[in-house]
Each structure stands twice: as structure tokens, then as C-alpha cells.
Write an enzyme that holds these catalytic residues in place. Structure first.
Site, mmCIF file in Angstrom:
data_model
loop_
_atom_site.group_PDB
_atom_site.id
_atom_site.type_symbol
_atom_site.label_atom_id
_atom_site.label_comp_id
_atom_site.label_asym_id
_atom_site.label_seq_id
_atom_site.Cartn_x
_atom_site.Cartn_y
_atom_site.Cartn_z
ATOM 1 N N ASN A 172 41.986 42.426 45.118
ATOM 2 C CA ASN A 172 43.035 41.633 45.773
ATOM 3 C C ASN A 172 44.135 42.539 46.320
ATOM 4 O OD1 ASN A 172 43.579 42.059 42.974
ATOM 5 N ND2 ASN A 172 45.081 40.406 42.943
ATOM 6 N N GLU B 231 47.919 42.224 47.815
ATOM 7 C CA GLU B 231 49.054 41.320 47.975
ATOM 8 C C GLU B 231 50.043 41.858 49.005
ATOM 9 O OE1 GLU B 231 50.482 40.605 43.970
ATOM 10 O OE2 GLU B 231 48.670 39.449 43.487
ATOM 11 N N CYS C 63 42.569 37.600 48.661
ATOM 12 C CA CYS C 63 41.804 37.665 47.417
ATOM 13 C C CYS C 63 40.743 38.764 47.478
ATOM 14 C CB CYS C 63 41.084 36.346 47.174
ATOM 15 S SG CYS C 63 42.151 34.948 46.861
ATOM 16 N N GLU D 92 37.630 38.645 46.661
ATOM 17 C CA GLU D 92 36.336 38.200 47.193
ATOM 18 C C GLU D 92 36.315 38.282 48.718
ATOM 19 O OE1 GLU D 92 38.340 36.752 45.033
ATOM 20 O OE2 GLU D 92 37.327 35.234 43.831
ATOM 21 N N CYS E 210 38.766 31.032 44.219
ATOM 22 C CA CYS E 210 39.629 29.972 44.744
ATOM 23 C C CYS E 210 38.883 29.200 45.841
ATOM 24 C CB CYS E 210 40.934 30.552 45.279
ATOM 25 S SG CYS E 210 40.794 31.314 46.901
ATOM 26 N N CYS F 26 38.187 31.067 49.128
ATOM 27 C CA CYS F 26 37.091 32.046 49.013
ATOM 28 C C CYS F 26 35.738 31.339 48.983
ATOM 29 C CB CYS F 26 37.272 32.917 47.769
ATOM 30 S SG CYS F 26 38.595 34.128 47.938
HETATM 31 N N1 THU Z 1 43.002 36.055 43.549
HETATM 32 C C1 THU Z 1 41.814 36.617 43.894
HETATM 33 O O1 THU Z 1 41.749 37.814 44.204
HETATM 34 N N2 THU Z 1 40.705 35.834 43.908
HETATM 35 C C2 THU Z 1 40.698 34.503 43.634
HETATM 36 O O2 THU Z 1 39.663 33.846 43.751
HETATM 37 C C3 THU Z 1 41.932 33.831 43.220
HETATM 38 C C4 THU Z 1 43.149 34.669 43.150
HETATM 39 C C5 THU Z 1 44.215 36.885 43.560
HETATM 40 C C6 THU Z 1 45.256 36.467 44.555
HETATM 41 C C7 THU Z 1 46.487 37.071 43.962
HETATM 42 O O3 THU Z 1 46.604 38.414 44.393
HETATM 43 C C8 THU Z 1 46.228 37.077 42.471
HETATM 44 O O4 THU Z 1 44.840 36.836 42.306
HETATM 45 C C9 THU Z 1 47.001 36.048 41.681
HETATM 46 O O5 THU Z 1 46.821 34.790 42.191
#
Ligand code: THU
Length: 163
Positions: free
Chosen positions: A63, A65, A74, A76, A113, A116
Site C-alpha cells: 500500500n 499512502e 491499496c 492489491e 476492500c 480492489c
Molecule cells: N489497504 C490495502 O492495501 N488493501 C486493502 O484491501 C484495504 C486497505 C490499505 C489502505 C491503507 O493504506 C491502509 O490499508 C489502511 O486502510
């Protein structure tokens, strides 16, 4: 006529990684390894993903940010979009998802999520092959044989009814 339909599906729960096949064990290790490249100063939640493509290539993602929060992505989707950019049109066979907080693997598996899932399903439909999804926690692992099961009634911009 009114019909009640059931969208229930089966999935596998493992109690540890050693129960997976050797290809998937390697993917789990690479998904955990991918957490090292997570840029997550805001959530401190490190997500790592690994994809196995039909051509044998493995793509890792984490991930990423951003201070303007919704601009992050994310793990994925980082991996899936990179796979599309590097190996266009090559179907994805397997996706493994892992996550850590305070350097501890989450106890429960982390399901992807909704956004994704939508992206995974479009990859699946382009590749015309199911994508196996493996979600890893320290106490249990979930395996779903096809990502399409994770998002019933997913959106598709290919509407056969309009042809
Ligand atoms: N996140 C992912 O990388 N994949 C997911 O399927 C859900 C959330 C990340 C987004 C963010 O950087 C962190 O997790 C917290 O939500």
C-alpha cells in the site's frame, strides 16, 4: 414469479501456511516480504500482496499512502496495475494478501476492500480465468477459488442485454 436465490459459497480455511501447496507458500512469503516497501505513515498498517501470473512471473505490491488521503492506493491494486503495465493481457492465477500492524501479522486474514475486488474481477474477466485469492492471518488462512465469489453483483461495463 418471485424466486429466492442463494449466493452462498464455500471457501477453505487453513490453520497454517504449511498446509498450502509449495507454490502458494512461496507467494505467502513474498506477500509478507512486500510489506517492507509499504508507505503507510498515516495508517501504520502495512499491506503486502503477491500475484502469480499465468506466465510464471510474480509481482509484489504494497500500500502506498498520501497526505491527501484518498490519493493513496491499496497493495492489491498497486500489484494488479503494475502487472497490467508490465505484462499486459497475461491472466492472474493467484493473489495473496497479508497485513501487519506494529510489525505483527494480523491475527485474522485481511480480505480485500470493495474497490480492489472490483478491479480484480475486471482482470479476471479480461483473462477469462478464475483468480484464486489467499488471505493470510497469523492464526488462519482463507482461500477462495475465484475472486468473482467475493463480489456478487459486481459492476460490468459490458452489458450483453444492450447488444
Ligand atoms: N489497504 C490495502 O492495501 N488493501 C486493502 O484491501 C484495504 C486497505 C490499505 C489502505 C491503507 O493504506 C491502509 O490499508 C489502511 O486502510
Amino acid at each position: 414469479m418471485k424466486v429466492v436465490k442463494d449466493l452462498g459459497f464455500k471457501f477453505i480455511e487453513y490453520s497454517n501456511k504449511e498446509e498450502l501447496n509449495s507454490e502458494d507458500i512461496r507467494l505467502v512469503d513474498l506477500a509478507i516480504d512486500a510489506q517492507k516497501t509499504s508507505y503507510s505513515p498515516y495508517s501504520k498498517f502495512k499491506v503486502g500482496a503477491a500475484l502469480l501470473l499465468e506466465n510464471g512471473e510474480i509481482i509484489q505490491g504494497s500500500n502506498q499512502e498520501n497526505g491527501a488521503y484518498p490519493s493513496g492506493l491499496c497493495a492489491e491494486r498497486v500489484a494488479i496495475f503494475y502487472a497490467g503495465a508490465k505484462f499486459p493481457g497475461i491472466p492472474i492465477k493467484t493473489i495473496v494478501i497479508t497485513a501487519s500492524f506494529n510489525n505483527q501479522l494480523t491475527i485474522d486474514p485481511i480480505p480485500p476492500c470493495g474497490a480492489c475486488r472490483q478491479v480484480m474481477i475486471e482482470s479476471r474477466n479480461i483473462g477469462k480465468k478464475p483468480i484464486k485469492v489467499i488471505m493470510v492471518g497469523s492464526q488462519k488462512i482463507y482461500e477462495v477459488e475465484d475472486v468473482a465469489l467475493l463480489l456478487p453483483f459486481n459492476f460490468s461495463n459490458v452489458n450483453d442485454a444492450v447488444k
